[in-house]
Design a protein around this motif. Structure first.
Motif, PDB file in Angstrom:
ATOM      1  N   ARG A 185      37.524  26.715  11.398  1.00 24.65           N
ATOM      2  CA  ARG A 185      36.098  26.856  11.103  1.00 24.65           C
ATOM      3  C   ARG A 185      35.258  26.903  12.377  1.00 24.65           C
ATOM      4  O   ARG A 185      34.200  27.538  12.418  1.00 24.65           O
ATOM      5  CB  ARG A 185      35.629  25.707  10.202  1.00 24.65           C
ATOM      6  N   GLN A 186      35.717  26.216  13.432  1.00 27.02           N
ATOM      7  CA  GLN A 186      34.950  26.207  14.680  1.00 27.02           C
ATOM      8  C   GLN A 186      34.888  27.607  15.297  1.00 27.02           C
ATOM      9  O   GLN A 186      33.839  28.048  15.763  1.00 27.02           O
ATOM     10  CB  GLN A 186      35.579  25.226  15.673  1.00 27.02           C
ATOM     11  N   LYS A 187      36.027  28.320  15.275  1.00 30.13           N
ATOM     12  CA  LYS A 187      36.025  29.681  15.799  1.00 30.13           C
ATOM     13  C   LYS A 187      35.127  30.586  14.978  1.00 30.13           C
ATOM     14  O   LYS A 187      34.374  31.407  15.507  1.00 30.13           O
ATOM     15  CB  LYS A 187      37.452  30.230  15.814  1.00 30.13           C
ATOM     16  N   LEU A 188      35.228  30.455  13.664  1.00 29.02           N
ATOM     17  CA  LEU A 188      34.416  31.297  12.800  1.00 29.02           C
ATOM     18  C   LEU A 188      32.931  31.006  12.953  1.00 29.02           C
ATOM     19  O   LEU A 188      32.098  31.907  12.957  1.00 29.02           O
ATOM     20  CB  LEU A 188      34.831  31.113  11.344  1.00 29.02           C
ATOM     21  N   ALA A 189      32.605  29.723  13.096  1.00 32.54           N
ATOM     22  CA  ALA A 189      31.204  29.353  13.216  1.00 32.54           C
ATOM     23  C   ALA A 189      30.621  29.809  14.547  1.00 32.54           C
ATOM     24  O   ALA A 189      29.456  30.189  14.638  1.00 32.54           O
ATOM     25  CB  ALA A 189      31.055  27.839  13.049  1.00 32.54           C
TER      26      ALA A 189
END
Length: 970
Positions: A856-860
Motif C-alpha cells: 500500500r505504501q508504494k501505491l499511495a
C-alpha cells in the motif's frame, strides 16, 4: 490454433511505462507534467552511428535491443575513446518561462564496458551558460554537476543517476553533457531534464560504485564522496551499518540545500571480509522522502603477521604429455592447502586458450560449518584437476594462477608437450583408476558399469548388471583383463569419441581364448544413439591381434560385441585395444541433419519417458535411440549431475547438458550440437502432450538455443518446425539459473495436421564456439504421450485490488498428478515496480491457498494502475497464468471496461503488431504524441497493424462489435 513460427502473449489489462521508477538512486521522481527539455532523449534518431540531436566526441555506435537500458525506448549510444576524452552533449535553450531559482532534475543511464583509468570512466560535465556561452554555475553546484575530478564508473550493468540544478540569475542555456575518460568504453541511454514544479527533498551521491577497500588490521583508509542534498526540512543524518568499522567526517548534512564532501574512514580491528556474503556494508542517507540512498562499501582486511597463503602439491607440476589425435586429454590432480584466506579463491589458467583446462575456477569461503560434508568456516583445502590437449605438435607454456583479496597472487608454471603419436593410441588396461573420493558425482560410476583405465573410461554392461555387481574384470597384480563370457548385451564401449574418426582398431586377446570365440566391431556416429557393424565378426585367437578397418572421418564411438552366446561357450579375454585415429585434415563437415541421421530401422514409440539418469557425469550422452551429434566441433551433449545446495546437503539431479566451450581456440567456425529424440509416433500416442524442462545456466547473446519438431518420412527428417520457446516462457525469456517446465499439446498447433512420425531436436548453435563462448543449457524430463502429466487449476484467473485495498486476496490452487511443489513467478510489465506480495514462494504438490497482497505504501506514494502476471508451475506440468491488478480507482470505475474483454493479447511480428481478441471491430495504433499510425477493420478475432519495428512505444485503441473499447500501451 497456435503457431510455431512466432507468437508472444502480452496481458492487456495494463502495460506500464518503462520509466516508472529508477531504483538505483533510491528515489521516485514523482509525477512531472512539465515538458521534457532535451530533444530525442530516448535516442530514436541516428545518422549512421551518431545521434542526430546530440554532439559526440569519440567513436560512437548505435545500440539496440538488449544492449540498451530499455529495449522499449529507442536506442542507446556507445562511446569509445583511446588517447583523447569523449563527450555526449546537448545545449538546451531556455525560454522566458523559466525564472532564476527554478529547480530542474536531470537523469541519465550509463554502463561502463571498459574503464582503464583508475579514477573512473565518465563524469558529469553540466553547465549553466549565459547568452555569450560563459559558465555561470554556482561553485557549490559545480562541485557536483561539473567537477573535473569527480569521475565514476558502474561496470557492466546499467547505473541510474539523478541530479538537481537551480537556474542562476542570467542563465539562458543549459549544457547537458557527459564526459568520457580516455581509454574507456561506455553506453549511455534514456536521459531527461525537466523543471520541478514543487521541488521535493532530494539526495544524490557520487561516485556511484561499490568501493572495495583493502587495509591491514590496525591501519586506516579513507574514501571520499560528494553529496548533493536539496530541499531538506530537517538535517539528514549519515547512517552507518551497525558493527562495521567505519567513521565519517560528518554526522549529518544540515537542513536546506547543500553540496558537501563526505569522507568515510575504515579502520578494521580483525582480519576478514566485512560484511560477509554478497551484500555490501552500507553507509546511507535518508533523502527526506522516506527512501535511503545507499553508499556501498566492502572491506577486506588481513593480519600482516598471519597473511593468506597456499601450498601447492606436487611442486613442481610435471609436464603434460599428449599424443596428437588421442581422444580425451592428459590430466593431473593438484592439491591446494589454504591458510588464513579471507574470501573465496579464484583459480585460472593464463593465458587462456593454450589447451589447458581446469575443473573448477573458484574455491568458496564457507560462513558456517557443514560437518556432514566435511566443510568448515573459511576456505577449505581442495583438489583440482588440470587437463591438457592440443592440436599442434610442440611445447605450450601457461600458468596456474591462484588469487584472492589481499593475497599475493601465486603463478605456477605449466608445460604441455604434444607428440606426434606415431604409435597411435593404445589402451593396455594396466592400471585401474578411482575418482577422488570427495567427488560424489563419480562415486557410483562402477556400479553403473563405468571403469576408468589408462586412456579413459570404458563402459561394460551386460544383462546381469542390476545389483551393481560385475564379474567381467579380473585382476593380476596391477594388470587387468576384460573377459567376455556369457550374456553380453552391449559389450565393451569406449565412453569418448574420436573427433576426426577412426582409421583402424586392433584388439589383442589374452592368454586363453576358446576356439569358437567371435568378436564384432560396431561404430556409432551419434554417441550410441544408433550403431553400425563394421565388416564381419572375427575369430579371437589367444595372444593375437585382430585388425578392424573403419576409415571413418567424423566423430566416432566404437564398441566390441561378442556374437556367439552361452555362459561358457566361447570364453575369451581382451588385454589391449589399439586405435589409429583418422587425420584431422580429413574431417567431414555436414550442413544438415538429413546427411547424418536415418530412422529407417527404428520403430516409432507412442510413449516415451526419458530422465537422463544413470549416465556418467560429463561423459558424452549415450542413450539408445537418442542421436547426439556435433557439427564441426568436438562438444556433443553430455550427462551432468546438477548440484543444488539446500540446508547443508547436496542433492544430485541427473540431466543432459550442452556447451560448445573448449579451452583451445577454435577460430571463426560456426559450431552446433544436436540432441535428437528417438522416433515418436503421433498417430498412436494416447495424448499429444510433449514435456521437457530447460535450465539456462549461462548464455551469450551470440549463441542460440533451438527446439524443433521434425516430421520423419521414409526414415529421413523433413521440413522442421521451430518451437517458439522464449515466447511460451513466462515473461518472454529464460532467466539464468531457473528451471522452466514446458507442456505442449501438439494437437493445438498449426502445421501438424498430417503428422505421423516425428522427432524432437534440441540444438545449441554458436558462430564461434570454443573459448569464445560460455553458454550452457541443461535439459531434463523429456516425455511424449504420457497420460499422467501434472495439471494445475485455480479458482480464479484475475485478482483485482481496488481503492488501495489492504486485506489480501486468496487464490485456491489444486493439482492433479503433481510430483513436486508448485512454484510461483511474478513478472511485471516493462520492468515496472513490483507492488504485489505473496505469502509463500511455493505450495506443496497437493496445492493449497496462496495469499496475495499489495504494498500500500508504494501505491499511495505513486497512485496509478499496476498489472502483474503470476505464473504457477510444477515439474512435468503446464504453466498457468493468473493476472494481478491494483488500482486506486473504485470497482465501478474500472470493471465496466476491464472485464468486458479480459482476453486481448498482442504480439509483434517484424513490422506488424498482431491483436488477438474475440469480436474485434477496429484496432488503431497511435504514437505517444497522438498521431494515428495504422488501423485495421473487422469484425474478426485477429487484426494485423502495420507498425515499424523501430517504433517501440505505441498506444492501441480497440473497439469491439458490442461497442466496448479498450486502450493498451505497448
Amino acid at each position: 490454433m497456435k503457431r510455431f513460427h512466432t507468437y508472444l502473449w502480452l496481458i492487456a489489462i495494463l502495460i506500464l511505462s518503462p520509466l516508472a521508477l529508477d531504483a538505483q538512486q533510491g528515489q521516485d521522481p514523482g509525477e512531472n507534467t512539465n515538458p521534457e527539455l532535451l530533444k530525442d532523449e530516448f535516442l530514436y534518431e541516428f545518422n549512421g552511428d551518431k545521434p542526430t540531436k546530440w554532439t559526440v566526441l569519440g567513436q560512437s555506435s548505435q545500440l539496440s535491443g538488449r544492449d540498451t537500458y530499455n529495449s522499449n525506448t529507442g536506442h542507446a549510444v556507445r562511446i569509445q575513446t583511446t588517447d583523447a576524452l569523449g563527450l555526449l552533449e546537448q545545449i538546451i535553450d531556455l525560454t522566458s518561462d523559466y525564472k532564476a531559482g527554478d529547480e530542474f532534475e536531470g537523469l541519465l543511464h550509463y554502463s561502463v564496458e571498459l574503464g582503464s583509468k583508475e579514477e573512473g570512466a565518465l563524469r558529469l560535465a553540466m553547465k549553466w551558460l549565459d547568452a555569450s556561452g560563459k559558465e555561470i554555475t554556482t561553485e557549490s553546484e559545480k562541485k557536483f554537476i561539473n567537477n573535473d575530478k569527480l569521475w565514476f564508473s558502474h561496470m557492466r550493468s546499467w547505473g541510474t543517476l539523478r541530479f538537481r540544478a537551480r537556474l542562476p540569475e542570467g542563465a539562458k542555456r543549459f549544457r547537458f553533457a557527459i564526459e568520457v575518460n580516455k581509454q574507456s568504453n561506455i553506453r549511455l541511454d534514456d536521459f531527461s531534464f525537466r523543471k520541478q514544479d514543487n521541488p521535493t527533498p532530494f539526495v544524490s551521491v557520487l561516485p556511484q560504485v561499490t568501493r572495495f577497500i583493502e587495509v591491514e588490521v590496525g591501519k586506516s583508509l579513507t574514501q571520499n564522496y560528494v553529496v548533493q542534498s536539496y530541499n531538506q526540512q530537517t538535517a539528514r543524518k549519515i547512517e552507518l551499518t551497525e558493527g562495521i568499522p567505519f567513521s565519517t567526517n560528518l554526522e549529518q548534512i544540515d537542513k536546506g540545500s547543500h553540496v558537501v564532501d563526505l569522507a568515510i574512514t575504515c579502520k578494521p580491528t580483525t582480519a576478514g571480509k566485512v560484511p560477509r556474503g554478497s551484500q555490501h556494508s552500507q553507509a546511507s542517507i535518508d533523502n527526506g522522502a522516506g527512501q535511503k540512498i545507499n553508499i556501498p562499501l566492502q572491506v577486506y582486511s588481513i593480519d600482516p603477521k598471519n597473511p593468506p597463503s597456499v601450498t601447492v602439491k606436487p611442486q613442481p607440476i610435471a609436464d603434460f604429455v599428449y599424443n596428437l589425435g588421442a581422444p580425451g586429454n592428459v590430466s593431473q590432480e593438484i592439491e591446494l592447502d589454504f591458510e588464513n584466506m579471507i574470501d573465496e579463491v579464484k583459480i585460472a589458467i593464463e593465458p587462456s586458450g593454450q589447451g589447458f583446462t581446469i575443473n573448477r575456477t573458484n574455491v568458496p569461503y564457507f560462513e558456517k560449518e557443514f560437518p556432514n560434508l566435511n566443510l568448515h568456516i573459511g576456505v577449505n583445502d581442495t583438489k583440482i584437476n588440470i587437463g591438457f590437449r592440443s592440436s599442434k605438435v610442440g611445447t605450450t607454456e601457461a600458468h596456474l594462477v591462484i588469487s584472492s583479496p589481499m593475497f599475493q597472487t601465486k603463478r605456477i608454471p605449466l608445460k604441455g608437450i604434444v607428440k606426434q603419436g606415431e604409435a597411435g593410441w593404445r589402451e593396455k588396461f594396466s592400471k585401474r583408476k578411482f575418482p577422488n573420493a570427495s567427488n560424489t558425482r563419480y562415486s557410483d560410476m562402477e556400479a553403473l558399469g563405468y571403469y576408468w583405465f589408462d586412456k579413459g573410461i570404458w563402459t561394460m554392461r551386460n544383462n546381469s548388471i542390476y545389483d551393481g555387481e560385475t564379474q567381467e574384470i579380473f585382476f593380476y597384480g596391477d594388470a587387468a583383463e576384460l573377459r567376455y563370457e556369457g550374456g553380453f548385451a552391449d559389450g565393451l564401449i569406449y565412453s569418448e569419441d574420436f573427433p576426426n574418426g577412426i582409421a583402424s582398431i586392433k584388439v589383442k586377446a589374452g592368454a586363453y581364448a576358446a576356439d569358437n570365440a567371435m568378436l564384432a566391431l560396431e561404430v556409432s556416429y551419434d554417441h550410441g544413439g544408433s550403431w553400425q557393424r563394421v565388416g564381419e565378426p572375427k575369430a579371437v585367437k589367444a595372444d593375437k591381434e585382430q585388425t578392424y578397418t573403419v576409415n571413418s572421418h567424423q566423430p566416432t564411438t566404437f564398441r566390441l560385441v561378442r556374437t556367439n552366446s552361452g555362459s561358457a561357450e566361447g570364453v575369451f579375454s581382451i588385454t589391449e585395444v589399439g586405435i589409429e585415429p583418422s587425420p584431422a585434415s580429413g574431417r567431414l563437415t555436414h550442413s544438415s541433419l538429413v546427411d547424418l541421421v536415418d530412422f529407417s530401422k527404428d520403430k516409432a514409440q507412442a510413449r516415451l519417458v526419458e530422465s537422463f539418469d544413470n549416465e556418467l557425469h560429463h561423459g558424452a550422452l549415450s542413450i539408445d535411440g537418442w542421436r547426439n551429434l556435433a557439427f564441426a566441433g568436438n562438444r556433443p551433449w553430455v550427462s551432468y549431475q546438477q548440484r543444488m545446495q539446500d540446508s547443508g546437503t547436496l542433492n544430485d539431479e541427473d540431466v543432459a547438458k550442452v556447451t560448445l566451450y573448449k579451452a583451445t581456440p577454435q577460430g571463426e567456425q560456426e559450431l552446433t550440437a544436436f540432441l535428437v529424440s528417438p522416433l515418436l509416433s503421433y498417430e498412436e500416442a494416447k495424448t499429444k502432450e510433449l514435456t521437457f524442462r530447460l535450465f539456462k545456466q549461462t548464455a551469450l547473446e551470440q549463441d542460440k538455443f533451438f527446439v524443433y519438431i521434425a516430421p520423419v518420412q521414409g526414415g529421413k527428417i523433413g521440413q522442421v518446425l521451430l518451437l517458439p520457446i522464449e515466447q511460451i516462457t513466462p515473461g518472454g525469456k529464460l532467466n539464468e539459473r531457473v528451471w522452466y517446465d514446458y507442456l505442449l499439446k501438439l494437437n493445438e498447433y498449426e502445421g501438424l495436421d498430417n503428422l505421423k512420425e516425428f522427432v524432437v531436436i534440441f540444438a545449441l548453435q554458436s558462430p564461434l564456439g570454443a573459448n569464445e563462448t560460455s553458454t550452457v543449457y541443461l535439459l531434463d524430463d523429456f516425455s511424449w504421450g504420457r497420460e499422467d502429466n501434472a495439471v494445475i487449476s485455480v479458482d480464479k484467473k484475475l485478482l483485482a485490488f481496488f481503492e488501495l485495498q489492504s486485506s489480501p486476496l486468496d487464490l485456491e490452487v489444486t493439482t492433479k498428478n503433481a510430483r513436486e511443489s508448485v512454484r510461483t513467478m511474478m513478472i511485471s510489465a516493462n520492468n515496472s515496480p513490483q507492488v504485489f506480495k505473496l505469502d509463500k514462494p511455493t505450495l506443496p504438490a497437493t496445492g493449497g491457498t496462496l495469499s496475495v497482497s499489495i504494498d500500500r505504501q508504494k501505491l499511495a506514494s505513486k497512485p496509478r494502475d499496476y498489472g502483474t502476471r503470476l505464473f504457477l508451475s510444477t515439474r512435468g506440468g503446464q504453466n498457468l497464468e493468473v493476472r494481478l491488478f491494483a488500482t486506486p480507482k473504485t470497482e465501478e470505475q474500472i470493471l465496466p471496461t476491464e472485464e468486458v474483454k479480459p482476453n486481448a493479447y498482442t504480439y509483434r511480428r517484424g513490422n506488424e503488431v498482431v491483436v488477438s481478441a474475440p469480436s474485434l471491430l477496429l484496432a488503431e495504433a497511435y504514437s505517444l504524441s497522438g498521431q494515428l499510425i495504422s488501423a485495421a477493420h473487422g469484425p474478426a478475432d485477429e487484426l494485423v497493424l502495420n507498425v515499424s519495428a523501430q517504433t517501440q512505444r505505441i498506444v492501441l485503441r480497440l473497439t469491439y462489435t458490442d461497442g466496448s473499447k479498450q486502450t493498451i500501451k505497448l
